[in-house]
Design a protein around this motif. Structure first.
Motif, PDB file in Angstrom:
ATOM      1  N   ASP A 135      -9.529  -5.133  -2.275  1.00 39.98           N
ATOM      2  CA  ASP A 135      -8.885  -3.808  -1.831  1.00 39.98           C
ATOM      3  C   ASP A 135     -10.003  -2.673  -2.361  1.00 39.98           C
ATOM      4  OD1 ASP A 135      -7.138  -1.908  -0.647  1.00 39.98           O
ATOM      5  OD2 ASP A 135      -6.407  -1.554  -2.656  1.00 39.98           O
ATOM      6  N   ARG A 136     -10.161  -1.701  -1.523  1.00 38.40           N
ATOM      7  CA  ARG A 136     -11.085  -0.652  -1.716  1.00 38.40           C
ATOM      8  C   ARG A 136     -12.597  -1.010  -2.129  1.00 38.40           C
ATOM      9  NH1 ARG A 136      -8.971   4.046  -1.592  1.00 38.40           N
ATOM     10  NH2 ARG A 136     -10.898   5.038  -2.794  1.00 38.40           N
ATOM     11  N   ARG A 152     -10.653  -1.267   3.126  1.00 42.85           N
ATOM     12  CA  ARG A 152      -9.425  -1.787   2.538  1.00 42.85           C
ATOM     13  C   ARG A 152      -8.941  -3.310   2.620  1.00 42.85           C
ATOM     14  NH1 ARG A 152      -6.302   2.870   1.264  1.00 42.85           N
ATOM     15  NH2 ARG A 152      -5.383   1.220   0.011  1.00 42.85           N
ATOM     16  N   ARG A 179       0.864  -1.130   0.093  1.00 42.49           N
ATOM     17  CA  ARG A 179      -0.112   0.016   0.058  1.00 42.49           C
ATOM     18  C   ARG A 179       0.913   1.367  -0.085  1.00 42.49           C
ATOM     19  NH1 ARG A 179      -4.477  -0.363   4.295  1.00 42.49           N
ATOM     20  NH2 ARG A 179      -4.997  -2.146   3.129  1.00 42.49           N
ATOM     21  N   GLU A 232      -8.456  -5.346   6.415  1.00 41.70           N
ATOM     22  CA  GLU A 232      -9.149  -4.400   7.429  1.00 41.70           C
ATOM     23  C   GLU A 232     -10.135  -5.247   8.049  1.00 41.70           C
ATOM     24  OE1 GLU A 232     -11.539  -0.289   7.996  1.00 41.70           O
ATOM     25  OE2 GLU A 232     -10.741  -0.821   5.904  1.00 41.70           O
TER      26      GLU A 232
END
Length: 260
Positions: free
Chosen positions: A206-207, A225, A112, A228
């Motif tokens: 991701d995202r 993310r 990241r 998480e």
């Protein structure tokens, strides 16, 4: 893979399984095939074998550890984090799984940072983890039973003991046992998820957009993310309602992995 690959509880399960191609394999065969694929460098095949074991209901720390390591080799660090966390749910004292979990988080943070300049990841480890992190739910349940029996045995002894010195010892022991019983009961409640916001999970893409409702056309509230921690608080078909980092919304169920 640093630690030896052992069959653990899998070796004891001689249950035959029929695959979609009608080929019968035992749980041990699947585990061995995953290990062999890993050592060949076929990490995708290895993770598929371990995934099959998990889907069949196997809850074994070695399987989760090996699955996480196969994911990490593929750069699928969110899934590796989830697998290592599941290993630690089964065996909280597993130092190698804890180390591998930190490495997976570090690798994800480094990736990241290279891409976005953000180099940190929350570990979601609070006081409860520090105090009870190495004790499994089964160990805490056993401790509660033993301490409960001792506590009431000491109380009952007051009915029969007449010597002052013995009664003094019992008077000191009873509150100490009561405190230990309370601590073990609290640990068991924490380990059982009594204070959790919902079902613990890890985001594995991701995202991921958090949406207002359980469908792709719903308005996006925020994004979560990879790696998480999330808490599943509701479900609607293939969608789950999650809370993560003070935000909440709906995500596709395939984008999170439960670690309960």
């Amino acid at each position: 893979m640093k630690r030896a690959l052992v069959t653990s509880a899998i070796a004891l399960a001689a249950v035959a399984l029929a695959s979609s191609s009608a080929r019968a394999e035992t749980l041990d065969d699947l585990f061995r095939a995953g290990n062999e694929a890993y050592f060949r460098g076929a990490y995708d095949d290895a993770s598929s074998r371990y995934e099959e074991l998990v889907e069949l209901g196997v809850r074994d720390a070695d399987v989760f550890y090996n699955l996480g390591t196969a994911y990490a080799r593929q750069g699928r660090h969110g899934r590796a984090i989830a697998a290592y966390e599941r290993a630690l749910r089964v065996r909280p004292s597993d130092a190698e799984a804890a180390t591998a979990l930190r490495h997976a988080r570090d690798a994800l943070a480094s990736r990241r940072a290279d891409r976005e300049g953000e180099a940190t990841m929350a570990s979601d480890e609070g006081l409860a983890h520090a105090v009870f992190g190495r004790l499994s739910r089964d160990a805490l349940a056993s401790a509660v039973l033993v301490l409960d029996a001792l506590f009431f045995a000491v109380l009952a002894a007051f009915l029969f003991v007449r010597r002052e010195t013995a009664r003094l010892a019992l008077g000191i022991g009873a509150p100490l046992l009561g405190l230990a019983l309370g601590a073990a009961s609290l640990g068991l409640a924490i380990r059982s998820g009594a204070f959790d916001e919902g079902v613990a999970a890890v985001v594995v893409a991701d995202r991921v957009p958090l949406r207002e409702g359980p469908h792709e056309d719903a308005q996006e509230r925020a994004r979560v993310r990879e790696g998480e921690r999330a808490w599943i608080v509701g479900e609607d078909g293939a969608w789950v309602h999650v809370r993560a980092g003070g935000r909440e919304g709906w995500v596709e169920g395939a984008q999170v992995v439960r670690i309960d």
